[in-house]
Motif scaffolding. Sequence first.
Motif, mmCIF file in Angstrom:
data_model
loop_
_atom_site.group_PDB
_atom_site.id
_atom_site.type_symbol
_atom_site.label_atom_id
_atom_site.label_comp_id
_atom_site.label_asym_id
_atom_site.label_seq_id
_atom_site.Cartn_x
_atom_site.Cartn_y
_atom_site.Cartn_z
ATOM 1 N N ARG A 27 -99.011 29.020 30.473
ATOM 2 C CA ARG A 27 -98.779 28.343 28.958
ATOM 3 C C ARG A 27 -97.743 29.170 28.316
ATOM 4 N N HIS A 28 -97.367 30.354 28.580
ATOM 5 C CA HIS A 28 -96.519 31.146 27.790
ATOM 6 C C HIS A 28 -95.667 31.639 28.619
ATOM 7 N N ALA A 49 -102.932 33.349 25.269
ATOM 8 C CA ALA A 49 -102.064 34.003 24.740
ATOM 9 C C ALA A 49 -102.660 35.523 24.692
ATOM 10 N N VAL A 94 -92.717 27.865 32.166
ATOM 11 C CA VAL A 94 -94.181 28.340 32.385
ATOM 12 C C VAL A 94 -94.906 27.694 33.560
ATOM 13 N N ARG A 143 -104.447 27.245 24.845
ATOM 14 C CA ARG A 143 -103.273 28.046 24.647
ATOM 15 C C ARG A 143 -103.460 29.353 23.861
ATOM 16 N N TYR A 158 -102.090 33.574 31.120
ATOM 17 C CA TYR A 158 -101.035 33.902 30.276
ATOM 18 C C TYR A 158 -99.846 32.971 30.482
ATOM 19 N N GLN A 205 -88.932 29.331 25.947
ATOM 20 C CA GLN A 205 -89.236 28.463 26.994
ATOM 21 C C GLN A 205 -88.211 27.090 27.085
ATOM 22 N N TRP A 232 -102.286 25.858 17.859
ATOM 23 C CA TRP A 232 -102.281 25.950 19.336
ATOM 24 C C TRP A 232 -103.799 25.135 19.778
#
Length: 180
Positions: A94-95, A81, A139, A77, A91, A102, A73
């Motif tokens: 991107r997640h 996390a 996201v 990113r 968070y 996703q 990543w």
Amino acid sequence: MSQEEYLASKGQSLPEGWFKSDGRFKGWVAPDVCQKLGLAPSAAEAWEEGGGGKFQRKVSKSDVPSNLKAKGWSDARAFAASQLRKNPNAYFYRHTAPGQPQAQGEWTEEEHELFMATARKYGVGDKWGLFASYIPNRVGYQCSAYYTQVVIPSGLILDCRFRMDAWGDAVFVGNRGKYD
């Protein structure tokens, strides 16, 4: 040109149900997500429970947990996390929620309706990670792109921070004025 001027240039008017945004999201992580993941009930509590400290937008390489660097990543990113409990906005930008895949590609009608309901209830325009917690499988950066590429050009939400160019692209111009 304004969104209204853009629509008029295309022979269209504001769609049914349109509303104005001041560009701010006024909510927190979706309550069901907070409960499922055991997240703090507010930003202040999450920050303190996560160790507090000074907030920085720029991620230093030393801030990236070494176990996440190996995933391939980007540093941003990988750092995000590590922020689920301290900074859920970072968070969820991107997640998705842990264990949730996703979604990719076109948005479904159900996702669109969730987007609009969340925007109407809590506002829209910043804190895209928190906003995304209300849209399963999406996201924050996907929500931001959907806003600028679909919602703003359609006139569903008028946002005075954007102008439309001749090609139909929403261009951020900042806070040049506020809606009443």
